[in-house]
Design a protein around this motif. Structure first.
Motif, short mmCIF file in Angstrom:
data_model
loop_
_atom_site.label_atom_id
_atom_site.label_comp_id
_atom_site.label_asym_id
_atom_site.label_seq_id
_atom_site.Cartn_x
_atom_site.Cartn_y
_atom_site.Cartn_z
N ALA A 1 40.37 16.98 32.24
CA ALA A 1 41.26 15.89 32.64
C ALA A 1 41.63 15.97 34.12
CB ALA A 1 42.54 15.94 31.80
N GLN A 2 41.28 17.07 34.79
CA GLN A 2 41.68 17.27 36.19
C GLN A 2 40.65 16.74 37.18
OE1 GLN A 2 42.63 21.57 35.42
NE2 GLN A 2 44.50 21.09 36.52
N MET A 3 39.97 15.67 36.83
CA MET A 3 39.04 15.05 37.77
C MET A 3 39.82 14.46 38.94
SD MET A 3 37.96 11.66 35.57
CE MET A 3 37.68 12.56 34.06
N HIS A 4 39.24 14.55 40.13
CA HIS A 4 39.83 14.02 41.37
C HIS A 4 41.13 14.73 41.75
CE1 HIS A 4 36.83 10.93 40.88
NE2 HIS A 4 37.39 10.50 39.75
N HIS A 5 41.39 15.90 41.17
CA HIS A 5 42.59 16.66 41.53
C HIS A 5 42.29 17.56 42.73
CE1 HIS A 5 45.34 16.47 37.76
NE2 HIS A 5 44.65 15.36 37.90
N TYR B 1 35.07 17.11 40.43
CA TYR B 1 35.95 18.24 40.15
C TYR B 1 35.87 19.26 41.28
CZ TYR B 1 36.08 16.51 35.33
OH TYR B 1 36.25 15.73 34.21
N GLU B 2 37.02 19.71 41.75
CA GLU B 2 37.09 20.83 42.67
C GLU B 2 37.28 22.09 41.83
OE1 GLU B 2 40.07 20.15 45.67
OE2 GLU B 2 39.32 18.12 46.12
N ILE B 3 36.44 23.10 42.08
CA ILE B 3 36.47 24.33 41.29
C ILE B 3 37.38 25.35 41.98
CG2 ILE B 3 35.12 26.21 40.29
CD1 ILE B 3 34.45 23.49 39.11
N PRO B 4 38.48 25.74 41.35
CA PRO B 4 39.40 26.69 41.99
C PRO B 4 38.86 28.12 41.96
CG PRO B 4 40.19 26.14 39.80
CD PRO B 4 38.98 25.27 40.04
N ILE C 1 33.94 39.52 39.25
CA ILE C 1 34.09 38.07 39.42
C ILE C 1 32.98 37.40 38.63
CG2 ILE C 1 32.68 37.97 41.54
CD1 ILE C 1 34.69 35.87 42.58
N THR C 2 33.25 36.24 38.09
CA THR C 2 32.24 35.55 37.27
C THR C 2 31.61 34.39 38.03
OG1 THR C 2 33.91 34.10 36.27
CG2 THR C 2 33.42 36.17 35.14
N ALA C 3 30.50 33.95 37.52
CA ALA C 3 29.79 32.78 38.06
C ALA C 3 29.01 32.13 36.94
CB ALA C 3 28.85 33.18 39.20
N GLY C 4 28.87 30.81 37.00
CA GLY C 4 28.08 30.11 35.99
C GLY C 4 28.88 29.76 34.77
N ARG C 5 28.23 29.84 33.62
CA ARG C 5 28.84 29.31 32.40
C ARG C 5 29.86 30.22 31.76
NH1 ARG C 5 25.68 30.89 27.77
NH2 ARG C 5 23.78 32.01 28.34
N CYS C 6 30.25 31.32 32.42
CA CYS C 6 31.33 32.16 31.86
C CYS C 6 32.55 32.20 32.77
CB CYS C 6 30.83 33.56 31.53
SG CYS C 6 30.06 34.47 32.87
N ILE C 7 32.70 31.19 33.67
CA ILE C 7 33.94 31.10 34.43
C ILE C 7 35.05 30.59 33.51
CG2 ILE C 7 32.67 30.67 36.57
CD1 ILE C 7 33.64 27.74 36.40
N SER C 8 36.28 30.66 33.97
CA SER C 8 37.43 30.30 33.15
C SER C 8 37.68 28.79 33.18
CB SER C 8 38.68 31.03 33.65
OG SER C 8 39.79 30.76 32.83
N VAL C 9 37.39 28.14 32.05
CA VAL C 9 37.64 26.70 31.88
C VAL C 9 38.03 26.45 30.43
CG1 VAL C 9 36.08 25.86 33.71
CG2 VAL C 9 35.18 26.31 31.42
N THR C 10 38.64 25.30 30.17
CA THR C 10 38.92 24.92 28.80
C THR C 10 37.63 24.56 28.08
OG1 THR C 10 39.23 22.59 29.34
CG2 THR C 10 41.17 24.02 29.48
N ASP C 11 37.69 24.48 26.76
CA ASP C 11 36.50 24.10 26.00
C ASP C 11 36.01 22.72 26.42
OD1 ASP C 11 36.69 26.49 24.69
OD2 ASP C 11 36.70 25.64 22.68
N ALA C 12 36.91 21.80 26.72
CA ALA C 12 36.52 20.45 27.13
C ALA C 12 35.79 20.46 28.47
CB ALA C 12 37.75 19.55 27.20
#
Length: 404
Positions: free
Chosen positions: A298-302, A321-324, A337-348
């Motif tokens: 939901a944080q598009m354009h944030h 999306y800006e990636i923090p 530190i992580t990179a790729g598909r195991c960074i911290s994001v919600t399931d959505a």
């Protein structure tokens, strides 16, 4: 009733010391290793297969998804664009974005997104050549099996291969395994993808004098997205991707479905035959780190003050999306530190960030950061952002509008 045994104590030989150890040689790991090496540090890339590229090459998911927002604006830059161009060094297999590659107008770029279908074999070979040219040491056919942690930092990574069980001393680690394996082994806080993965079995075939890519079984999408798109499942079950016996069963089911698909095609095309099948399971979302930040779809354009780069949404036009930076590392283990598909994001958000462009964007940021520090919590993000901007990476959506 489960049984357990006690293994005898062993001494593990330390074979060397590296400033940055990158775990996993998929697109995220390749980008991280290149980025770290360009900062002048010693880098070791550890890969369990005998080919780099992960799902993009060994998994035959040979589509480099968009670097743009679908509205004619490029949002991902740096190594993410380098690797796209490298993937078609010998020509595109399909979906060539000519307007983007050869200076088209914005209207032309709106019509055709900045994505491409590539040859996975050429791509793997060219990425390996690029890694070696950058001075990265590559350790193939090697599984990371444990870590040594002291005072909240990984001091050694333990691996197993034909040489047996050995270790490497490390300053910092990039977990680009896709499954947050290093994070889990080191005791960092992790979270699972609750929905599970559907079965997929993409393969190459030859028919009527041509070679094609057969996308048997699509990638899954989050439940909340299914109002717009339903997923046709090859088998009526899902897979976590984190259990050895389950993965073996998944691979066998994939082979069975591919075999059935080939025989079905041969009824109408007698010369239809398989050319290449994936050598790793086509699992997308499994386990991730629990980061300092966990962005949501939901944080598009944030605006994200600690942004390390931008990505679009491969499924639809418009979102940016800006990636923090805070989504790449956690609070417990200071030098991983992580990179790729195991960074911290919600399931959505996971379905948006698991794809090639995002893996490259986060990989470059993680590699740069790992070359700079062994304490990601203590790294002033402005220093990292400065390095990324020097490389031509735009960090905020407002920067796109200001770009001449």
């Amino acid at each position: 009733m489960s049984l357990s045994i006690v293994e005898s104590a062993r001494q593990t030989e330390v074979l060397g010391k590296y400033d940055v150890l990158v775990a996993g040689g998929g697109i995220a790991g390749v980008a991280a290793a290149i980025a770290a090496a360009r900062e002048g540090v010693r880098v070791l890339l550890v890969e369990r297969e005998c080919i780099v590229g992960g799902l993009a090459t060994a998994g035959l998911i040979a589509i480099y998804l968009p670097l743009c927002d679908g509205e004619g604006r490029q949002v991902s830059f740096g190594i993410s664009e380098e690797l796209l161009r490298l993937s078609i060094l010998h020509g595109a297999d399909g979906d060539e974005p000519k307007a983007w590659l050869f200076g088209g107008t914005r209207e032309e770029k709106r019509e055709k997104r900045y994505q491409v279908q590539f040859n996975p074999h050429f791509f793997a070979l060219d990425m390996e050549r690029q890694l070696l040219a950058e001075g990265v040491s590559i350790l193939y056919n090697t599984l990371i099996c444990d870590t040594v942690v002291e005072e909240g930092r990984i001091t050694h990574v333990i691996v197993e291969n034909k040489s047996g069980r050995t270790a490497y001393a490390v300053k910092s680690v990039v977990d680009a395994t896709g499954d947050a394996d290093v994070c889990k082994l080191a005791g960092a806080e992790t979270a699972l993808f609750q929905q599970g993965n559907v079965l997929a079995q993409w393969y190459y075939y030859a028919s009527k004098g041509k070679i094609g890519l057969r996308g048997l079984g699509a990638a899954d999408i989050p439940d909340e997205e299914k109002k717009e798109q339903q997923v046709e499942m090859l088998v009526p079950r899902r897979f976590s991707g984190l259990d050895g016996e389950e993965i073996s069963e998944m691979v066998q089911l994939g082979h069975e479905k591919m075999y059935e698909d080939i025989l079905q095609h041969r009824r109408s095309e007698p010369d239809f035959q398989p050319v290449t099948m994936p050598t790793i399971p086509q699992i997308r979302m499994t386990r991730r780190i629990v980061g300092v930040k966990t962005p949501d779809a939901a944080q598009m354009h944030h605006y994200m003050g600690d942004s390390i780069g931008m990505v679009g949404d491969w499924r639809k036009r418009g979102p940016v999306y800006e990636i923090p930076f805070g989504s790449l590392y956690g609070r417990k283990i200071r030098n991983v530190i992580t990179a790729g598909r195991c960074i911290s994001v919600t399931d959505a958000m996971w379905d948006i960030t698991r794809v090639i462009p995002v893996c490259a964007v986060t990989g470059e940021a993680a590699g740069c950061a790992a070359a700079m520090t062994d304490d990601f919590q203590g790294l002033a993000v402005e220093r990292l952002q400065g390095k990324l901007m020097e490389k031509g990476i735009l960090l905020h959506e407002q920067d796109i509008e200001e770009k001449p």
